[in-house]
Design a protein around this motif. Sequence first.
Motif, PDB file in Angstrom:
ATOM      1  N   ALA A   1       0.847  -1.191   0.000  1.00  0.00           N
ATOM      2  CA  ALA A   1       0.000   0.000   0.000  1.00  0.00           C
ATOM      3  C   ALA A   1       0.883   1.242   0.000  1.00  0.00           C
ATOM      4  O   ALA A   1       1.893   1.304   0.706  1.00  0.00           O
ATOM      5  CB  ALA A   1      -0.909  -0.014   1.223  1.00  0.00           C
ATOM      6  N   ARG A   2       0.488   2.226  -0.817  1.00  0.00           N
ATOM      7  CA  ARG A   2       1.265   3.460  -0.936  1.00  0.00           C
ATOM      8  C   ARG A   2       0.499   4.610  -0.300  1.00  0.00           C
ATOM      9  O   ARG A   2      -0.661   4.849  -0.642  1.00  0.00           O
ATOM     10  CB  ARG A   2       1.506   3.804  -2.402  1.00  0.00           C
ATOM     11  CG  ARG A   2       2.345   2.796  -3.136  1.00  0.00           C
ATOM     12  CD  ARG A   2       2.505   3.206  -4.586  1.00  0.00           C
ATOM     13  NE  ARG A   2       3.225   2.175  -5.324  1.00  0.00           N
ATOM     14  CZ  ARG A   2       3.297   2.119  -6.636  1.00  0.00           C
ATOM     15  NH1 ARG A   2       2.695   3.031  -7.374  1.00  0.00           N
ATOM     16  NH2 ARG A   2       3.969   1.167  -7.224  1.00  0.00           N
ATOM     17  N   GLU A   3       1.162   5.329   0.574  1.00  0.00           N
ATOM     18  CA  GLU A   3       0.555   6.538   1.131  1.00  0.00           C
ATOM     19  C   GLU A   3       0.748   7.661   0.120  1.00  0.00           C
ATOM     20  O   GLU A   3       1.858   7.883  -0.373  1.00  0.00           O
ATOM     21  CB  GLU A   3       1.180   6.890   2.469  1.00  0.00           C
ATOM     22  CG  GLU A   3       0.461   8.016   3.154  1.00  0.00           C
ATOM     23  CD  GLU A   3       0.942   8.277   4.564  1.00  0.00           C
ATOM     24  OE1 GLU A   3       0.606   9.353   5.078  1.00  0.00           O
ATOM     25  OE2 GLU A   3       1.644   7.428   5.142  1.00  0.00           O
ATOM     26  N   MET A   4      -0.332   8.346  -0.201  1.00  0.00           N
ATOM     27  CA  MET A   4      -0.300   9.411  -1.197  1.00  0.00           C
ATOM     28  C   MET A   4      -0.326  10.766  -0.487  1.00  0.00           C
ATOM     29  O   MET A   4      -0.842  10.885   0.620  1.00  0.00           O
ATOM     30  CB  MET A   4      -1.488   9.283  -2.143  1.00  0.00           C
ATOM     31  CG  MET A   4      -1.604   7.901  -2.812  1.00  0.00           C
ATOM     32  SD  MET A   4      -0.151   7.400  -3.756  1.00  0.00           S
ATOM     33  CE  MET A   4      -0.294   8.464  -5.170  1.00  0.00           C
ATOM     34  N   ARG A   5       0.193  11.797  -1.152  1.00  0.00           N
ATOM     35  CA  ARG A   5       0.284  13.121  -0.500  1.00  0.00           C
ATOM     36  C   ARG A   5      -1.039  13.859  -0.467  1.00  0.00           C
ATOM     37  O   ARG A   5      -1.266  14.679   0.418  1.00  0.00           O
ATOM     38  CB  ARG A   5       1.346  13.976  -1.168  1.00  0.00           C
ATOM     39  CG  ARG A   5       1.024  14.310  -2.595  1.00  0.00           C
ATOM     40  CD  ARG A   5       2.111  15.105  -3.241  1.00  0.00           C
ATOM     41  NE  ARG A   5       1.792  15.165  -4.669  1.00  0.00           N
ATOM     42  CZ  ARG A   5       2.194  16.091  -5.458  1.00  0.00           C
ATOM     43  NH1 ARG A   5       2.951  17.054  -5.012  1.00  0.00           N
ATOM     44  NH2 ARG A   5       1.856  16.065  -6.724  1.00  0.00           N
ATOM     45  N   ASP A   6      -1.928  13.600  -1.459  1.00  0.00           N
ATOM     46  CA  ASP A   6      -3.228  14.263  -1.458  1.00  0.00           C
ATOM     47  C   ASP A   6      -4.226  13.443  -2.268  1.00  0.00           C
ATOM     48  O   ASP A   6      -3.850  12.504  -2.978  1.00  0.00           O
ATOM     49  CB  ASP A   6      -3.140  15.706  -1.972  1.00  0.00           C
ATOM     50  CG  ASP A   6      -2.571  15.804  -3.380  1.00  0.00           C
ATOM     51  OD1 ASP A   6      -3.052  15.087  -4.277  1.00  0.00           O
ATOM     52  OD2 ASP A   6      -1.641  16.601  -3.586  1.00  0.00           O
ATOM     53  N   GLU A   7      -5.501  13.796  -2.154  1.00  0.00           N
ATOM     54  CA  GLU A   7      -6.559  13.024  -2.791  1.00  0.00           C
ATOM     55  C   GLU A   7      -6.477  13.069  -4.315  1.00  0.00           C
ATOM     56  O   GLU A   7      -6.677  12.059  -4.981  1.00  0.00           O
ATOM     57  CB  GLU A   7      -7.927  13.520  -2.315  1.00  0.00           C
ATOM     58  CG  GLU A   7      -8.178  13.209  -0.860  1.00  0.00           C
ATOM     59  CD  GLU A   7      -9.501  13.728  -0.346  1.00  0.00           C
ATOM     60  OE1 GLU A   7     -10.244  14.401  -1.107  1.00  0.00           O
ATOM     61  OE2 GLU A   7      -9.812  13.449   0.832  1.00  0.00           O
ATOM     62  N   SER A   8      -6.179  14.237  -4.888  1.00  0.00           N
ATOM     63  CA  SER A   8      -6.139  14.331  -6.355  1.00  0.00           C
ATOM     64  C   SER A   8      -5.016  13.476  -6.934  1.00  0.00           C
ATOM     65  O   SER A   8      -5.188  12.844  -7.977  1.00  0.00           O
ATOM     66  CB  SER A   8      -6.021  15.786  -6.811  1.00  0.00           C
ATOM     67  OG  SER A   8      -4.836  16.376  -6.337  1.00  0.00           O
ATOM     68  N   THR A   9      -3.883  13.416  -6.257  1.00  0.00           N
ATOM     69  CA  THR A   9      -2.782  12.558  -6.716  1.00  0.00           C
ATOM     70  C   THR A   9      -3.183  11.087  -6.625  1.00  0.00           C
ATOM     71  O   THR A   9      -2.888  10.297  -7.527  1.00  0.00           O
ATOM     72  CB  THR A   9      -1.513  12.817  -5.894  1.00  0.00           C
ATOM     73  OG1 THR A   9      -1.143  14.188  -6.038  1.00  0.00           O
ATOM     74  CG2 THR A   9      -0.364  11.921  -6.334  1.00  0.00           C
ATOM     75  N   ALA A  10      -3.872  10.717  -5.559  1.00  0.00           N
ATOM     76  CA  ALA A  10      -4.320   9.330  -5.395  1.00  0.00           C
ATOM     77  C   ALA A  10      -5.290   8.934  -6.504  1.00  0.00           C
ATOM     78  O   ALA A  10      -5.183   7.846  -7.074  1.00  0.00           O
ATOM     79  CB  ALA A  10      -4.975   9.144  -4.027  1.00  0.00           C
ATOM     80  N   ILE A  11      -6.225   9.808  -6.823  1.00  0.00           N
ATOM     81  CA  ILE A  11      -7.210   9.516  -7.878  1.00  0.00           C
ATOM     82  C   ILE A  11      -6.528   9.440  -9.240  1.00  0.00           C
ATOM     83  O   ILE A  11      -6.759   8.513 -10.014  1.00  0.00           O
ATOM     84  CB  ILE A  11      -8.329  10.573  -7.863  1.00  0.00           C
ATOM     85  CG1 ILE A  11      -9.144  10.440  -6.574  1.00  0.00           C
ATOM     86  CG2 ILE A  11      -9.223  10.440  -9.098  1.00  0.00           C
ATOM     87  CD1 ILE A  11     -10.063  11.612  -6.302  1.00  0.00           C
ATOM     88  N   ARG A  12      -5.666  10.393  -9.533  1.00  0.00           N
ATOM     89  CA  ARG A  12      -4.968  10.412 -10.830  1.00  0.00           C
ATOM     90  C   ARG A  12      -4.090   9.169 -10.993  1.00  0.00           C
ATOM     91  O   ARG A  12      -4.097   8.513 -12.036  1.00  0.00           O
ATOM     92  CB  ARG A  12      -4.139  11.698 -10.930  1.00  0.00           C
ATOM     93  CG  ARG A  12      -3.484  11.903 -12.264  1.00  0.00           C
ATOM     94  CD  ARG A  12      -2.817  13.277 -12.401  1.00  0.00           C
ATOM     95  NE  ARG A  12      -1.910  13.599 -11.307  1.00  0.00           N
ATOM     96  CZ  ARG A  12      -2.154  14.484 -10.339  1.00  0.00           C
ATOM     97  NH1 ARG A  12      -3.289  15.148 -10.304  1.00  0.00           N
ATOM     98  NH2 ARG A  12      -1.249  14.713  -9.402  1.00  0.00           N
ATOM     99  N   THR A  13      -3.353   8.810  -9.953  1.00  0.00           N
ATOM    100  CA  THR A  13      -2.493   7.628 -10.013  1.00  0.00           C
ATOM    101  C   THR A  13      -3.331   6.363 -10.122  1.00  0.00           C
ATOM    102  O   THR A  13      -2.989   5.441 -10.871  1.00  0.00           O
ATOM    103  CB  THR A  13      -1.575   7.571  -8.776  1.00  0.00           C
ATOM    104  OG1 THR A  13      -0.848   8.797  -8.681  1.00  0.00           O
ATOM    105  CG2 THR A  13      -0.605   6.405  -8.866  1.00  0.00           C
ATOM    106  N   GLY A  14      -4.442   6.305  -9.396  1.00  0.00           N
ATOM    107  CA  GLY A  14      -5.340   5.155  -9.478  1.00  0.00           C
ATOM    108  C   GLY A  14      -5.877   4.949 -10.885  1.00  0.00           C
ATOM    109  O   GLY A  14      -5.913   3.821 -11.387  1.00  0.00           O
ATOM    110  N   ARG A  15      -6.293   6.029 -11.525  1.00  0.00           N
ATOM    111  CA  ARG A  15      -6.796   5.928 -12.919  1.00  0.00           C
ATOM    112  C   ARG A  15      -5.703   5.412 -13.855  1.00  0.00           C
ATOM    113  O   ARG A  15      -5.970   4.620 -14.747  1.00  0.00           O
ATOM    114  CB  ARG A  15      -7.301   7.285 -13.383  1.00  0.00           C
ATOM    115  CG  ARG A  15      -8.618   7.649 -12.783  1.00  0.00           C
ATOM    116  CD  ARG A  15      -9.163   8.940 -13.364  1.00  0.00           C
ATOM    117  NE  ARG A  15     -10.470   9.193 -12.797  1.00  0.00           N
ATOM    118  CZ  ARG A  15     -10.901  10.374 -12.412  1.00  0.00           C
ATOM    119  NH1 ARG A  15     -10.139  11.440 -12.556  1.00  0.00           N
ATOM    120  NH2 ARG A  15     -12.103  10.525 -11.903  1.00  0.00           N
ATOM    121  N   ASP A  16      -4.480   5.881 -13.641  1.00  0.00           N
ATOM    122  CA  ASP A  16      -3.364   5.441 -14.478  1.00  0.00           C
ATOM    123  C   ASP A  16      -3.076   3.956 -14.279  1.00  0.00           C
ATOM    124  O   ASP A  16      -2.834   3.223 -15.239  1.00  0.00           O
ATOM    125  CB  ASP A  16      -2.127   6.280 -14.154  1.00  0.00           C
ATOM    126  CG  ASP A  16      -0.934   5.902 -15.007  1.00  0.00           C
ATOM    127  OD1 ASP A  16      -1.083   5.902 -16.248  1.00  0.00           O
ATOM    128  OD2 ASP A  16       0.138   5.622 -14.434  1.00  0.00           O
TER     129      ASP A  16
END
Length: 84
Positions: A31-46
């Motif tokens: 599991a990766r801790e992300m710095r913010d919600e938008s980065t988590a969503i963008r990375t998840g989509r990728d």
Amino acid sequence: MTDKQPLPTKLIVLLAFDKGEDGDLVPAFEAREMRDESTAIRTGRDLASRHAGVIAWSRSADLVNGEFGDPVVLFQQGDVPDLE
């Protein structure tokens, strides 16, 4: 001098899953801790195009007392196990 109470922290986590030889879901990476919600969503989509399932979620955390809030799903696609 006053004692300051630590502010609650928000943990934002991303996790991807692949299917093992037996068809069961297995984590593709730790599991990766992300710095913010938008980065988590963008990375998840990728990552969604390369894995059987991806989920990003957040939860409040009081790290001093070890208390965690309920997870809130930010992004989910494909096959993922239920959050506990």
